[in-house]
Write an enzyme that holds these catalytic residues in place. Structure first.
Site, PDB file in Angstrom:
ATOM      1  NE  ARG A   1     -20.687  -1.903  48.764  1.00 32.40           N
ATOM      2  CZ  ARG A   1     -20.767  -0.733  49.431  1.00 32.40           C
ATOM      3  NH1 ARG A   1     -20.399  -0.645  50.685  1.00 32.40           N
ATOM      4  NH2 ARG A   1     -21.248   0.340  48.840  1.00 32.40           N
TER       5      ARG A   1
ATOM      6  CD  GLU B   1     -24.829  -4.760  54.198  1.00 33.30           C
ATOM      7  OE1 GLU B   1     -25.308  -3.694  53.778  1.00 33.30           O
ATOM      8  OE2 GLU B   1     -23.621  -4.922  54.402  1.00 33.30           O
TER       9      GLU B   1
ATOM     10  CG  HIS C   1     -23.502  -0.800  55.057  1.00 36.14           C
ATOM     11  ND1 HIS C   1     -23.614  -1.559  53.930  1.00 36.14           N
ATOM     12  CD2 HIS C   1     -22.736   0.267  54.693  1.00 36.14           C
ATOM     13  CE1 HIS C   1     -22.949  -0.992  52.922  1.00 36.14           C
ATOM     14  NE2 HIS C   1     -22.402   0.130  53.363  1.00 36.14           N
TER      15      HIS C   1
HETATM   16  C1  DGY Z   1     -21.158   3.710  50.262  1.00 36.17           C
HETATM   17  O1  DGY Z   1     -21.223   4.916  50.038  1.00 36.17           O
HETATM   18  O2  DGY Z   1     -20.952   2.901  49.378  1.00 36.17           O
HETATM   19  C2  DGY Z   1     -21.369   3.277  51.660  1.00 36.17           C
HETATM   20  O3  DGY Z   1     -21.052   1.956  51.847  1.00 36.17           O
HETATM   21  C3  DGY Z   1     -22.802   3.528  52.046  1.00 36.17           C
HETATM   22  O4  DGY Z   1     -23.617   2.707  51.261  1.00 36.17           O
END
Ligand code: DGY
Length: 331
Positions: free
Chosen positions: A235, A264, A283
């Site tokens: 993250r 993002e 991402h």
């Molecule tokens: C998640 O599943 O959390 C991935 O980062 C996609 O958002």
């Protein structure tokens, strides 16, 4: 039960939802506009998709009882607010673990072996006799030391790739110690400072929580080896991006592979995108056709199971279910 999908369900999944629910969905590009959501989901008891759920939005949709998030991370859902309102939040664990670990490892290898930099070089027509030096000396991945910050599902899958596939020495730091994995794979449990000081590659896999916000900042980056590479496919909030940019600019670490950002979509002017020793992706950790389908399928199955009165399969705030059960018993 009425369900609103904030993205069009994939073929097969719409029919599956319709087998148990009355379904409406957003067919447009990008996230469902607020006014559309408030209009079309006004009667919905469940919603499925990947959406930014605030307390305010939940209050405007008082019939909502289930938010089926497509994704394992739920940092874009105000879970405490949902819990306080008796709304169940579900996520999609497990189905994306290996795919996301693959991407983290792809970033690690790309930075170490300068893959994208070399790709830019060749596409620019610079590989010519007597031209610029095309040796692209990188760093070995095999037999290196891999530091895993957060040995959960995805962190473990990255660690396994390193230990088994690349004969790497694995160090890990987490709030939970995994002696079973230490015994099985020879991982070493260390504190964060030791991990940062000894690792050739540091890969972040903690969830985004108030306690993990900016857990990698200037002080932590200063503890890393100048030859080390930081990978963040977890993250964006885990890393103080300004501090990372400064550390890279000043050569205090050797490179970074980044799939997640503090903002993002990321600002195109982000200085990281101008650095040769950075590999950046938007991402895409879970972005394979099969995995994205499996994630949507699990989210849909959560809704269907809930609609059939069986309870969701992968609740993120199961305390809501316990509370609802108690309420039913008392009434
Ligand atoms: C998640 O599943 O959390 C991935 O980062 C996609 O958002």
């Amino acid at each position: 039960m009425k369900v609103y999908a904030t993205m069009k369900p994939a073929p097969g999944l719409l029919e599956r939802l319709q087998s148990a629910c009355e379904v409406s969905y957003w067919e447009g590009e990008g996230p469902t506009p607020h006014e559309v959501l408030l209009r079309d989901a006004a009667e919905a008891e469940a919603t499925v998709g990947h959406y930014h759920w605030t307390a305010d939005l939940m209050d405007k949709l008082p019939k909502l009882r289930l938010i089926a998030n497509v994704g394992v991370g739920v940092d874009h859902v105000d879970v405490p607010a949902a819990t306080a309102r008796g709304i169940i939040v579900t996520n999609t664990p497990d189905v994306l673990t290996d795919t996301t670990a693959d991407l983290a490892f792809a970033l690690l290898m790309s930075v170490a072996r300068r893959v994208t930099e070399a790709d830019r070089f060749i596409r620019a027509g610079r590989w010519v006799p007597g031209g610029a030096n095309a040796t692209f000396l990188g760093r070995d991945v095999h037999h290196g030391t891999l530091g895993i910050v957060g040995l959960g599902r995805i962190g473990s899958a990255v660690a396994e790739r390193g230990a088994l596939g690349f004969k790497m020495k694995v160090l890990y730091y987490d709030v939970v110690r995994r002696e079973d994995l230490e015994q099985r794979f020879g991982y070493r449990f260390v504190d964060l400072d030791t991990l940062l000081a000894e690792s050739d590659f540091v890969s972040l896999h903690m969830p985004s929580l108030p306690s993990t916000y900016h857990m990698i900042g200037a002080a932590e980056l200063a503890k890393m080896k100048p030859t080390a590479i930081l990978i963040n496919a977890g993250r964006g909030a885990l890393v103080d991006e300004k501090a990372l940019i400064a550390a890279l600019k000043e050569g205090r670490i050797a490179g970074a592979g980044v799939d997640v950002f503090e903002q993002e979509p990321a600002n195109p002017d982000n200085p990281l995108f101008k650095m040769e020793n950075v590999v950046a992706t938007p991402h895409i950790g879970s972005a394979t056709a099969a995995t994205r389908y499996a994630m949507a399928q699990l989210a849909v199955e959560n809704v269907v199971s809930f609609a059939l009165g069986k309870g969701p399969l992968t609740p993120f705030n199961p305390e809501v279910l316990t509370h609802l059960k108690r309420q039913r018993q008392e009434s």
